[in-house]
Design a protein around this motif. Structure first.
Motif, short mmCIF file in Angstrom:
data_model
loop_
_atom_site.label_atom_id
_atom_site.label_comp_id
_atom_site.label_asym_id
_atom_site.label_seq_id
_atom_site.Cartn_x
_atom_site.Cartn_y
_atom_site.Cartn_z
N VAL A 67 96.53 16.48 -11.24
CA VAL A 67 97.93 16.20 -10.94
C VAL A 67 98.15 16.44 -9.45
O VAL A 67 97.97 17.56 -8.97
N VAL A 68 98.52 15.39 -8.73
CA VAL A 68 98.77 15.49 -7.29
C VAL A 68 100.24 15.22 -7.04
O VAL A 68 100.76 14.17 -7.42
N THR A 69 100.92 16.17 -6.42
CA THR A 69 102.33 15.99 -6.11
C THR A 69 102.50 15.85 -4.61
O THR A 69 101.91 16.61 -3.83
N ILE A 70 103.28 14.85 -4.21
CA ILE A 70 103.51 14.60 -2.79
C ILE A 70 104.73 15.40 -2.33
O ILE A 70 105.84 15.18 -2.81
N SER A 71 104.51 16.33 -1.42
CA SER A 71 105.58 17.12 -0.85
C SER A 71 105.71 16.74 0.63
O SER A 71 105.29 15.66 1.05
N SER A 72 106.31 17.62 1.40
CA SER A 72 106.59 17.33 2.80
C SER A 72 106.35 18.58 3.63
O SER A 72 106.48 19.70 3.15
N MET A 73 106.00 18.37 4.90
CA MET A 73 105.86 19.50 5.82
C MET A 73 107.15 20.32 5.87
O MET A 73 107.13 21.52 6.10
N GLY A 74 108.29 19.67 5.62
CA GLY A 74 109.58 20.37 5.62
C GLY A 74 109.70 21.39 4.51
O GLY A 74 110.55 22.29 4.57
N GLY A 75 108.86 21.28 3.49
CA GLY A 75 108.88 22.22 2.39
C GLY A 75 107.97 23.42 2.60
O GLY A 75 107.93 24.33 1.77
N ILE A 76 107.23 23.42 3.70
CA ILE A 76 106.31 24.53 4.00
C ILE A 76 107.08 25.68 4.64
O ILE A 76 107.79 25.48 5.64
N GLN A 77 106.91 26.87 4.10
CA GLN A 77 107.58 28.04 4.65
C GLN A 77 107.07 28.28 6.08
O GLN A 77 105.87 28.29 6.34
N GLY A 78 108.01 28.43 7.01
CA GLY A 78 107.63 28.69 8.40
C GLY A 78 107.41 27.45 9.24
O GLY A 78 107.18 27.55 10.43
N SER A 79 107.47 26.27 8.60
CA SER A 79 107.31 25.03 9.38
C SER A 79 108.60 24.74 10.13
O SER A 79 109.65 25.30 9.85
N MET A 80 108.50 23.81 11.09
CA MET A 80 109.68 23.41 11.85
C MET A 80 110.68 22.71 10.91
O MET A 80 110.29 21.87 10.10
N LYS A 81 111.93 23.09 11.01
CA LYS A 81 112.96 22.52 10.14
C LYS A 81 113.91 21.64 10.94
O LYS A 81 114.05 21.80 12.16
N PHE A 82 114.57 20.71 10.23
CA PHE A 82 115.43 19.75 10.89
C PHE A 82 116.81 19.71 10.24
O PHE A 82 116.92 19.72 9.02
N PRO A 83 117.87 19.66 11.04
CA PRO A 83 119.23 19.58 10.49
C PRO A 83 119.38 18.32 9.64
O PRO A 83 118.79 17.29 9.93
N GLY A 84 120.17 18.44 8.58
CA GLY A 84 120.43 17.29 7.73
C GLY A 84 119.52 17.18 6.53
O GLY A 84 119.74 16.35 5.65
N LEU A 85 118.47 18.03 6.49
CA LEU A 85 117.48 17.90 5.42
C LEU A 85 117.52 19.08 4.44
O LEU A 85 116.52 19.38 3.79
N ALA A 86 118.67 19.74 4.32
CA ALA A 86 118.75 20.93 3.46
C ALA A 86 118.33 20.63 2.02
O ALA A 86 117.52 21.35 1.42
N ALA A 87 118.86 19.56 1.45
CA ALA A 87 118.53 19.22 0.06
C ALA A 87 117.09 18.75 -0.05
O ALA A 87 116.33 19.22 -0.91
N TYR A 88 116.69 17.84 0.82
CA TYR A 88 115.35 17.24 0.73
C TYR A 88 114.25 18.28 0.93
O TYR A 88 113.36 18.44 0.08
#
Length: 227
Positions: free
Chosen positions: A125-146
């Motif tokens: 089972v392979v699930t596609i996530s995002s770098m935005g979901g990695i703890q400590g990664s750079m975060k971007f405004p507007g993506l709170a839900a995603y």
């Protein structure tokens, strides 16, 4: 020996490219997306597709029935479908958050749950996530839900790998950086990602077949850029 592959979110982008990669290798593919048309136009005997919405409970029975009647088992499930919302947090409604989570978290959970009985010890089972979901990664405004939803499926993957470590299958998650897809263009008009959907699909394709020989319950960061 041909494999049986289920991929969600196949109407465009990485999912669309993945369908071709597996089909060209001779594997059997069930391509699921809300809009089945792009894939159903393809003249491949080994591609099956029907309209499917991760947020519709009744649609999962269609998938169960298909696997029971046509395949009996599933070798690879790729949870690729996702909803991307770019909106200031103060304007993000309960319904906005709910929609993103229903697709990105609840949909992944339920699809995995209904397919598990058909998977073998060495299925993946392979699930596609995002770098935005990695703890400590750079975060971007507007993506709170995603981005928070993408963090949730990383933890979900770790938990499932632990719960099924004796019996299989294996569970892994790929945290992707920016990929030039229509979804990215809609959320960030004008942004040019360094990676194409075709390039990323080739990586996901290879990992879904071979990655579970080396990894289980792991998140791999697949990114050559910040976003």
């Amino acid at each position: 020996m041909s494999k049986n592959i289920i991929i969600t979110g196949t109407s465009r982008g990485i999912g669309f490219e993945l369908v071709h990669l597996f089909a060209n290798q001779g594997d059997n593919v069930l391509a699921l997306s809300r809009n089945a048309k792009p894939v159903s136009n393809l003249q491949f005997d080994n591609i099956s597709s029907f309209a499917f919405d991760l947020c519709e409970k009744d649609d999962y029975q269609k998938v169960i029935d298909f696997v029971k009647n046509e395949w009996k088992h599933v070798d690879v499930l790729i949870n690729n479908a996702g909803a991307l919302l770019n909106k200031p947090f103060s304007e993000t409604s309960f319904e906005d958050f709910e929609h993103v989570y229903r697709t990105n978290v609840f949909g992944v959970s339920e699809m995995t749950r209904v397919i598990l009985p058909f998977m073998k010890k060495d299925s993946h089972v392979v699930t596609i996530s995002s770098m935005g979901g990695i703890q400590g990664s750079m975060k971007f405004p507007g993506l709170a839900a995603y981005s928070s939803s993408k963090g949730a499926v990383i933890t979900l993957t770790e938990l499932l790998a632990e719960e099924y470590k004796e019996t299989g299958p294996q569970f892994n998650v790929l945290a992707l950086g920016a990929v030039q897809t229509e979804m990215l263009e809609e959320a960030f008009p004008g942004y040019q990602a360094p990676t194409t959907a075709q390039q990323m699909a080739e990586y996901v394709f290879d990992f879904s077949i071979n990655g579970n020989k080396y990894y289980n319950g792991k998140v791999l960061q697949v990114s050559n850029s910040t976003p």
